[in-house]
Design a protein around this motif. Structure first.
Motif, PDB file in Angstrom:
ATOM      1  N   SER A 197     132.142  11.772  29.591  1.00 41.41           N
ATOM      2  CA  SER A 197     132.599  10.435  30.000  1.00 41.41           C
ATOM      3  C   SER A 197     133.439   9.789  28.901  1.00 41.41           C
ATOM      4  O   SER A 197     133.420   8.573  28.709  1.00 41.41           O
ATOM      5  CB  SER A 197     131.423   9.556  30.426  1.00 41.41           C
ATOM      6  OG  SER A 197     130.388   9.631  29.486  1.00 41.41           O
ATOM      7  N   SER A 198     134.197  10.624  28.193  1.00 42.56           N
ATOM      8  CA  SER A 198     134.981  10.112  27.069  1.00 42.56           C
ATOM      9  C   SER A 198     136.190   9.292  27.501  1.00 42.56           C
ATOM     10  O   SER A 198     136.896   8.734  26.664  1.00 42.56           O
ATOM     11  CB  SER A 198     135.431  11.269  26.167  1.00 42.56           C
ATOM     12  OG  SER A 198     136.191  12.197  26.909  1.00 42.56           O
ATOM     13  N   ASN A 211     140.629   8.943  38.794  1.00 41.84           N
ATOM     14  CA  ASN A 211     139.749   9.893  38.126  1.00 41.84           C
ATOM     15  C   ASN A 211     139.785  11.248  38.818  1.00 41.84           C
ATOM     16  O   ASN A 211     139.262  11.409  39.917  1.00 41.84           O
ATOM     17  CB  ASN A 211     138.311   9.341  38.129  1.00 41.84           C
ATOM     18  CG  ASN A 211     137.403  10.173  37.259  1.00 41.84           C
ATOM     19  OD1 ASN A 211     137.841  10.744  36.255  1.00 41.84           O
ATOM     20  ND2 ASN A 211     136.142  10.266  37.638  1.00 41.84           N
ATOM     21  N   GLU A 240     136.006   6.523  28.970  1.00 35.77           N
ATOM     22  CA  GLU A 240     135.588   5.114  29.059  1.00 35.77           C
ATOM     23  C   GLU A 240     136.599   4.130  28.421  1.00 35.77           C
ATOM     24  O   GLU A 240     136.976   3.143  29.064  1.00 35.77           O
ATOM     25  CB  GLU A 240     134.185   4.991  28.439  1.00 35.77           C
ATOM     26  CG  GLU A 240     133.564   3.619  28.470  1.00 35.77           C
ATOM     27  CD  GLU A 240     133.353   3.055  29.882  1.00 35.77           C
ATOM     28  OE1 GLU A 240     132.846   3.781  30.739  1.00 35.77           O
ATOM     29  OE2 GLU A 240     133.709   1.869  30.094  1.00 35.77           O
ATOM     30  N   ASP A 263     131.836   3.420  40.403  1.00 35.48           N
ATOM     31  CA  ASP A 263     132.480   2.583  39.395  1.00 35.48           C
ATOM     32  C   ASP A 263     133.712   1.915  40.029  1.00 35.48           C
ATOM     33  O   ASP A 263     134.719   2.574  40.308  1.00 35.48           O
ATOM     34  CB  ASP A 263     132.893   3.449  38.199  1.00 35.48           C
ATOM     35  CG  ASP A 263     133.336   2.601  37.024  1.00 35.48           C
ATOM     36  OD1 ASP A 263     133.881   1.503  37.240  1.00 35.48           O
ATOM     37  OD2 ASP A 263     133.133   3.044  35.878  1.00 35.48           O
ATOM     38  N   ARG A 323     129.236  10.957  26.363  1.00 34.71           N
ATOM     39  CA  ARG A 323     130.104   9.781  26.143  1.00 34.71           C
ATOM     40  C   ARG A 323     131.192  10.031  25.116  1.00 34.71           C
ATOM     41  O   ARG A 323     132.290   9.521  25.223  1.00 34.71           O
ATOM     42  CB  ARG A 323     129.252   8.588  25.686  1.00 34.71           C
ATOM     43  CG  ARG A 323     128.804   7.763  26.865  1.00 34.71           C
ATOM     44  CD  ARG A 323     128.251   6.426  26.408  1.00 34.71           C
ATOM     45  NE  ARG A 323     127.221   6.020  27.337  1.00 34.71           N
ATOM     46  CZ  ARG A 323     126.026   5.560  27.010  1.00 34.71           C
ATOM     47  NH1 ARG A 323     125.689   5.436  25.743  1.00 34.71           N
ATOM     48  NH2 ARG A 323     125.163   5.232  27.930  1.00 34.71           N
ATOM     49  N   TYR A 340     135.645  11.849  33.055  1.00 34.50           N
ATOM     50  CA  TYR A 340     134.761  10.786  33.547  1.00 34.50           C
ATOM     51  C   TYR A 340     133.869  11.398  34.623  1.00 34.50           C
ATOM     52  O   TYR A 340     134.060  11.207  35.825  1.00 34.50           O
ATOM     53  CB  TYR A 340     135.553   9.582  34.063  1.00 34.50           C
ATOM     54  CG  TYR A 340     134.655   8.367  34.232  1.00 34.50           C
ATOM     55  CD1 TYR A 340     133.924   7.877  33.153  1.00 34.50           C
ATOM     56  CD2 TYR A 340     134.499   7.743  35.461  1.00 34.50           C
ATOM     57  CE1 TYR A 340     133.067   6.792  33.298  1.00 34.50           C
ATOM     58  CE2 TYR A 340     133.653   6.654  35.615  1.00 34.50           C
ATOM     59  CZ  TYR A 340     132.934   6.191  34.517  1.00 34.50           C
ATOM     60  OH  TYR A 340     132.080   5.119  34.654  1.00 34.50           O
ATOM     61  N   SER A 388     131.509   8.790  39.890  1.00 32.48           N
ATOM     62  CA  SER A 388     132.850   8.209  39.798  1.00 32.48           C
ATOM     63  C   SER A 388     133.058   7.106  40.842  1.00 32.48           C
ATOM     64  O   SER A 388     133.547   6.019  40.530  1.00 32.48           O
ATOM     65  CB  SER A 388     133.887   9.321  39.975  1.00 32.48           C
ATOM     66  OG  SER A 388     135.181   8.815  39.981  1.00 32.48           O
TER      67      SER A 388
END
Ligand SMILES: NC(=O)c1ccc[n+]([C@@H]2O[C@H](COP(=O)([O-])OP(=O)(O)OC[C@H]3O[C@@H](n4cnc5c(N)ncnc54)[C@H](OP(=O)(O)O)[C@@H]3O)[C@@H](O)[C@H]2O)c1
Length: 313
Positions: free
Chosen positions: A190-191, A208, A193, A265, A308, A185, A262
């Protein structure tokens, strides 16, 4: 720093957590040595500073990270009130034994090295090293952690690892209050998610780790051409160079953007940054507060979007 809830544990943590794998002396992973005095000084500066959350593991530096933290804790007279120290269970260095019996031994080693009589948060570390079936067998690692929690040696359980599908499977067991994902992330990849969304829906704290991908996003791809402790592809390096140039045009350090990607979020309970010098705490809090214009975010998020579906970790 305003604290965030650590899922439903009742613990409150700073959005920045101090990662301690480099201070266990891990030259094969980070490319440099860290001596004991420097490590102890780093931990002492953390204990006296604004951050209240630290992450270690039984096997960082073959136990050296925990030993050095324990030394600093003894010098400081124990953790300050409200401080949260998390560790992880591991096989013995060089062994593949990740049985329930080994998990119990790992927890006892951690208690002794840290000089504590109970642990607030213990993660099952990198369970991709064994099969899910082995870990969840009646004499396996997960049951041993649940038993240790019932016995009062551990307050809260977490799971920490790489493969997102596997982490999702562990959360379905409903025994973990926290999950650590690493290198998945960030501005590059950013897999994580789906894992963040799943953890949020369960009230599990999402932590994270490695917002700099192990160093590339703070020192730059020229100095650190690795991402997630392995050589990065030419495509990743050129995306990071494009991010670096966009940051330079706005007078923003790439590290500030990598960290705030990071931190901004709210679903991320805390971001775990590896550090092994006493100055890092002040440097990291400054990076966390560095202003980033919206125009730069839109350029960076466009470059980040390519990650992503992951970069093949
Ligand atoms: N499976 C898991 O559970 C897992 C996996 C990976 C990581 N983690 C945890 O997450 C933590 C973070 O991951 P990581 O340490 O591998 O990667 P990271 O946080 O992405 O990067 C750490 C690297 O960045 C450097 N750095 C940090 N701040 C800096 C600054 N202001 N200026 C220059 N360099 C700076 C550190 O150097 P110095 O050493 O010189 O400070 C270190 O080499 C780990 O320490 C560990 O606690 C957990």
């Amino acid at each position: 720093m305003d604290k965030r809830e650590l899922g439903t544990t009742g613990l409150q943590v700073t959005p920045l957590c101090v990662g301690t794998s480099p201070l266990g002396n891990f030259p094969s992973q980070y490319g440099y040595e860290v001596g004991e005095d420097q490590a102890v000084e780093t931990v002492l500066s953390v204990l006296g500073g604004p951050l209240n959350f630290m992450d270690t593991s039984n096997n960082y530096g073959d136990g050296e990270s925990e030993r050095r933290i324990g030394k600093a804790l003894a010098e400081a007279g124990g953790p300050p009130p409200g401080f949260v120290l998390a560790t992880k269970v591991d096989p013995l260095p060089g062994s593949e034994d990740f049985s329930g019996e080994r998990v119990r031994a790992s927890v006892h080693e951690s208690l002794e090295r840290l000089g504590l009589d109970r642990l607030q948060l213990v993660h099952l570390h990198d369970p991709e090293r064994i099969s899910f079936e082995e870990a969840t067998a009646p004499d396996g690692a997960v049951q041993a952690l649940v038993d240790l929690q019932q016995e009062g040696l551990i307050e809260h359980l977490g799971v920490a690892g790489g493969p997102i599908d596997l982490m999702l499977r562990y959360l379905q067991l409903d025994v973990f209050a926290a999950v650590i994902s690493h290198n998945r992330y960030t501005l590059v990849d950013s897999s994580a998610e789906p894992l963040i969304a799943d953890a949020a829906s369960r009230g599990v704290a999402f932590l994270n780790a490695a917002p700099y991908g192990g160093g590339m996003l703070v020192r730059g791809p020229q100095a650190v051409p690795n991402y997630c402790y392995q050589p990065a592809s030419a495509q990743v390096i050129s995306r990071v160079e494009a991010m670096q140039q966009a940051c330079q045009r706005h007078g923003v350090p790439l590290a500030a953007a990598a960290l705030q990607f990071s931190l901004r979020d709210e679903r991320v309970a805390s971001t775990i940054v590896g550090m092994s010098t006493p100055q890092r705490v002040a440097q990291t809090t400054a990076l966390a507060e560095h202003p980033i214009p919206e125009e730069l975010w839109s350029q960076l998020l466009e470059l980040a979007a390519e990650g992503r579906s992951g970069v093949g970790l």
